[in-house]
Design a protein around this motif. Structure first.
Motif, PDB file in Angstrom:
ATOM      1  N   TRP A   1       2.230  44.918  -7.537  1.00 54.97           N
ATOM      2  CA  TRP A   1       3.251  44.788  -9.331  1.00 54.97           C
ATOM      3  C   TRP A   1       2.100  43.887 -10.015  1.00 54.97           C
ATOM      4  O   TRP A   1       1.238  43.243 -10.074  1.00 54.97           O
ATOM      5  CB  TRP A   1       3.951  43.517  -9.303  1.00 54.97           C
ATOM      6  CG  TRP A   1       5.650  43.724  -7.807  1.00 54.97           C
ATOM      7  CD1 TRP A   1       6.607  44.374  -8.550  1.00 54.97           C
ATOM      8  CD2 TRP A   1       5.655  44.031  -6.621  1.00 54.97           C
ATOM      9  NE1 TRP A   1       7.266  44.565  -7.529  1.00 54.97           N
ATOM     10  CE2 TRP A   1       6.637  44.192  -6.498  1.00 54.97           C
ATOM     11  CE3 TRP A   1       4.284  42.446  -5.683  1.00 54.97           C
ATOM     12  CZ2 TRP A   1       7.185  43.850  -5.181  1.00 54.97           C
ATOM     13  CZ3 TRP A   1       4.800  42.763  -4.146  1.00 54.97           C
ATOM     14  CH2 TRP A   1       5.980  43.255  -3.483  1.00 54.97           C
TER      15      TRP A   1
ATOM     16  N   LEU B   1       1.046  41.424 -13.099  1.00 53.76           N
ATOM     17  CA  LEU B   1       0.829  40.343 -13.789  1.00 53.76           C
ATOM     18  C   LEU B   1       1.718  40.399 -14.945  1.00 53.76           C
ATOM     19  O   LEU B   1       0.692  40.691 -15.067  1.00 53.76           O
ATOM     20  CB  LEU B   1       0.191  39.761 -13.345  1.00 53.76           C
ATOM     21  CG  LEU B   1      -0.538  39.445 -12.228  1.00 53.76           C
ATOM     22  CD1 LEU B   1      -2.320  38.975 -12.044  1.00 53.76           C
ATOM     23  CD2 LEU B   1       0.496  38.453 -10.978  1.00 53.76           C
TER      24      LEU B   1
ATOM     25  N   LEU C   1       1.365  38.294 -18.047  1.00 56.02           N
ATOM     26  CA  LEU C   1       0.033  36.769 -18.904  1.00 56.02           C
ATOM     27  C   LEU C   1       0.760  36.530 -20.106  1.00 56.02           C
ATOM     28  O   LEU C   1       0.869  37.335 -20.756  1.00 56.02           O
ATOM     29  CB  LEU C   1      -1.248  37.128 -18.663  1.00 56.02           C
ATOM     30  CG  LEU C   1      -1.184  37.632 -17.049  1.00 56.02           C
ATOM     31  CD1 LEU C   1      -3.506  38.419 -16.971  1.00 56.02           C
ATOM     32  CD2 LEU C   1      -1.734  36.675 -16.061  1.00 56.02           C
TER      33      LEU C   1
END
Length: 100
Positions: free
Chosen positions: A80, A82, A84
């Motif tokens: 998956w 990320l 951020l």
């Protein structure tokens, strides 16, 4: 993900030079039309074009899955993207201990 794919492929389909197995434990089995999940996952891990496709899919925000199966089990490796925080100042997170 590539490293995990290689690890899973080695566990499902160890080669004759596998140090932790006696050569007497292994024998080739090639039934016509039988699923071979170890080979499917190993081929994905070694296909540069597929890894580039996986990176593109992840950059677009989607998950990416490699799947294989045999007669009794389905194997799936999924990545998956990320999420951020926006680039900017450095954020430092510290764990605090509650007083007893």
């Amino acid at each position: 993900m590539r490293g995990q794919a290689e690890r899973v492929a080695r566990a499902l389909d160890p080669g004759p030079d596998t140090p932790w197995l006696s050569p007497a434990c292994l024998r080739p089995v090639r039934a016509e039309g039988a699923p071979d999940p170890g080979s499917v996952i190993r081929e994905w891990a070694r296909a540069e074009a597929e890894r580039e496709n996986a990176l593109r899919v992840l950059r677009e925000g989607w998950s990416y899955t490699v799947a294989a199966r045999d007669e009794t089990t389905h194997y799936r490796l999924t990545a998956w993207p990320l999420v951020l925080p926006p680039a900017g100042g450095l954020r430092v997170y510290r764990r605090t201990h509650a007083a007893a």
